[in-house]
Design an enzyme around this catalytic site. Structure first.
Site, mmCIF file in Angstrom:
data_model
loop_
_atom_site.group_PDB
_atom_site.id
_atom_site.type_symbol
_atom_site.label_atom_id
_atom_site.label_comp_id
_atom_site.label_asym_id
_atom_site.label_seq_id
_atom_site.Cartn_x
_atom_site.Cartn_y
_atom_site.Cartn_z
ATOM 1 N N GLU A 256 -24.156 26.750 -2.645
ATOM 2 C CA GLU A 256 -22.884 26.019 -2.581
ATOM 3 C C GLU A 256 -22.880 25.311 -1.239
ATOM 4 O O GLU A 256 -22.777 25.939 -0.181
ATOM 5 C CB GLU A 256 -21.696 26.963 -2.709
ATOM 6 C CG GLU A 256 -20.390 26.223 -2.950
ATOM 7 C CD GLU A 256 -19.287 26.645 -2.004
ATOM 8 O OE1 GLU A 256 -18.850 25.772 -1.220
ATOM 9 O OE2 GLU A 256 -18.879 27.812 -2.039
ATOM 10 N N CYS A 290 -15.297 23.053 2.455
ATOM 11 C CA CYS A 290 -16.294 22.239 1.754
ATOM 12 C C CYS A 290 -15.649 21.342 0.708
ATOM 13 O O CYS A 290 -16.181 20.271 0.399
ATOM 14 C CB CYS A 290 -17.342 23.135 1.109
ATOM 15 S SG CYS A 290 -16.663 24.372 -0.027
ATOM 16 N N GLU A 391 -20.264 14.585 5.763
ATOM 17 C CA GLU A 391 -19.250 15.632 5.837
ATOM 18 C C GLU A 391 -18.861 15.870 7.294
ATOM 19 O O GLU A 391 -19.713 16.135 8.142
ATOM 20 C CB GLU A 391 -19.786 16.926 5.226
ATOM 21 C CG GLU A 391 -18.732 18.019 5.137
ATOM 22 C CD GLU A 391 -19.249 19.256 4.433
ATOM 23 O OE1 GLU A 391 -18.528 19.800 3.583
ATOM 24 O OE2 GLU A 391 -20.384 19.679 4.748
#
Length: 499
Positions: A256, A290, A391
């Site tokens: 993940e 996330c 990100e």
């Protein structure tokens, strides 16, 4: 409250195969991000510590007392762990707030989530039936599932107790031994979980907590031949490196990884719901999530008015101390991480983005001592800008206009990541079309960052592979086996008269 929290902190020994021992690895320093004070300094795990944990795990997992334990008996163990988390929820919340800087409101919710995860997988374990398959010959055929053996769980620093539970609970439920490596920035609550697991009566050796350097303890867990699976949550580049190592062993992995999730506001959206949802999606957890909704697409007809209202609401958010119940945006995990977030914003400005609000660390009073960063909204760039591609993992939102469904689907998908998305509209058929067209693992419609342990979670593309949670979450930690039992009583005909 702060003094109580400090007294709750674990002393810093490692939990190695059921024994509390002083680590022999490099020093780990846990810092309270709200003021820079040191929580604990202790020795992390070395490769030697990891090898000792693996040896104990191998023996404990092979013990018939564990391998032969019936499903309902393992379920009782998981339920006792859940009870222990609930009984210690306030203590767990205070430890995690000191370790991560998260608000107490959030860490209390994370403790409750962790307890619920153990309780859910206890219930799933009680009801996880095996299957007789359709008989095609003179044999009874069955599909059964067995534990993989030793599982390594590598968890991130942003929500450790919840992330720990999502890996440890199903892996134990499946009958494995688990070696947990928490992030070095937030190791303390994982050590507290070890205390609770031990008190619940889990046989020694089946669980270890090994905070330490990724290049030493992390590599050991991935490369060791006795580790049968690695479940990892963290950065995409680390996940790629882990997957390459796992491929050499033909070892299954669950990854993940990162996200750059689009949030889409159509011109028919309920504006109150959308503003509240966008704020929560990007600025809760100080953006350190996330699945943070970090790319906002607003339909052009309402763009200016919506953005003006969003900026005003953002500036009313309370940035403050994590032990203050009124705080909505707490400090970031670490001063180094705050500097990294600030560097992303500086790079966006250099590319032509304008700062509508935030864009800096607040100053004065407690802000001068902590790793704070103001909720930030950027505009004036297009979807190819670095701030829209990479990100940030902080409270930074990039806002872009769009014309119609086709454009927003194309731009939403034009990104390496595919973890989640949010859609705000009163038109359900449109929400369904767009949600199905976007390549993401999770779609939220008129809400955001809502989770259920019963619903699978994971990503597409550079956001990872595999799924956690849900009834099949246990199966991800098991090997499937087919069993054929002859019903005829006759020799196989191929042997003919040789028998």
């Amino acid at each position: 409250m702060l003094q109580q929290a400090i007294s709750d902190l674990p002393e810093g020994k490692l939990f190695i195969g059921g024994e509390w021992e002083t680590g022999t690895g490099a020093a780990i320093t846990s810092v309270f991000p709200a003021d820079g004070s040191v929580n604990r300094v202790f020795a992390g795990a070395s490769a030697a510590d990891g090898l000792r944990a693996i040896e104990r795990a191998r023996a404990a997992q092979a013990d018939p007392a564990w391998r032969g334990l019936r499903a309902h008996e393992r379920a009782r163990l998981l339920a006792r762990i859940a009870d222990g988390i609930e009984a210690n929820a306030d203590r767990i919340a205070r430890i995690q707030t000191l370790d991560t800087g998260k608000t107490l409101r959030e860490t209390r919710a994370l403790a409750a989530s962790a307890a619920g995860t153990f309780r859910y997988f206890a219930a799933v374990l009680e009801t996880a039936d095996e299957a007789l398959t359709v008989q095609r010959g003179e044999a009874l055929t069955a599909s059964v599932h067995e534990p993989l053996g030793l599982v390594a769980a590598i968890t991130p620093w942003n929500s450790p107790i919840a992330s720990d539970a999502q890996k440890v609970a199903p892996a134990l439920a499946a009958g494995n031994a688990v070696l947990l490596k928490p992030a070095s920035w937030s190791p303390l609550v994982s050590l507290e979980l070890a205390r609770i697991v031990a008190a619940a009566g889990l046989p020694k050796g089946l669980f270890s907590v090994l905070p330490g350097a990724g290049r030493e303890i992390g590599n050991l867990l991935v490369e060791h031949p006795d580790i049968a699976k690695v479940s990892f949550t963290g950065g995409t580049e680390t996940g790629r490196a882990l997957a390459r190592k796992a491929a050499e062993k033909l070892m299954p992995v669950s990854l993940e990884l990162g996200g750059k999730s689009p949030t889409i506001v159509f011109d028919d959206a309920d504006i109150d719901l959308a503003v509240a949802g966008v704020l929560y999606g990007i600025f809760s957890s100080s953006g350190q999530s996330c699945i943070a909704g970090s790319r906002l697409f607003v339909q052009r007809g309402i763009h200016d008015a919506f953005v003006a209202r969003l900026v005003a609401a953002t500036e009313r958010l309370r940035v403050g101390h994590p032990f203050d119940d009124a705080t909505q945006v707490a400090p970031l995990i670490h001063f180094d991480h705050r500097d990294a977030v600030a560097a992303h914003v500086a790079a966006a400005r250099a590319e032509g983005a304008s700062v509508l609000t935030g864009g800096r660390a607040p100053g004065g009073g407690l802000y001068d001592r902590g790793a704070y960063y103001l909720p930030t909204i950027l505009a004036g760039m297009d979807n190819t800008a670095r701030i829209c591609r990479e990100e940030v993992f902080g409270p930074v939102l990039a806002v872009l206009p769009f014309e119609d469904e086709a454009e927003v689907i194309a731009k939403g998908n034009d990104n390496a990541y595919g973890l989640a998305c949010g859609i705000w509209t009163r038109d359900f058929p449109r929400a369904w079309r767009v949600g199905r067209a976007l390549r993401t693992g999770t779609v939220w419609i008129n809400t955001y960052k809502q989770f259920s342990i019963s619903t699978p979670f994971g990503g597409e593309k550079d956001s990872g592979m595999g799924r956690e949670k849900g009834r099949d979450g246990i199966r991800a930690y098991m090997a499937q086996k087919s069993v054929y039992t002859d019903l005829s009583g006759r020799p196989l005909p191929w042997a003919g008269g040789a028998v």
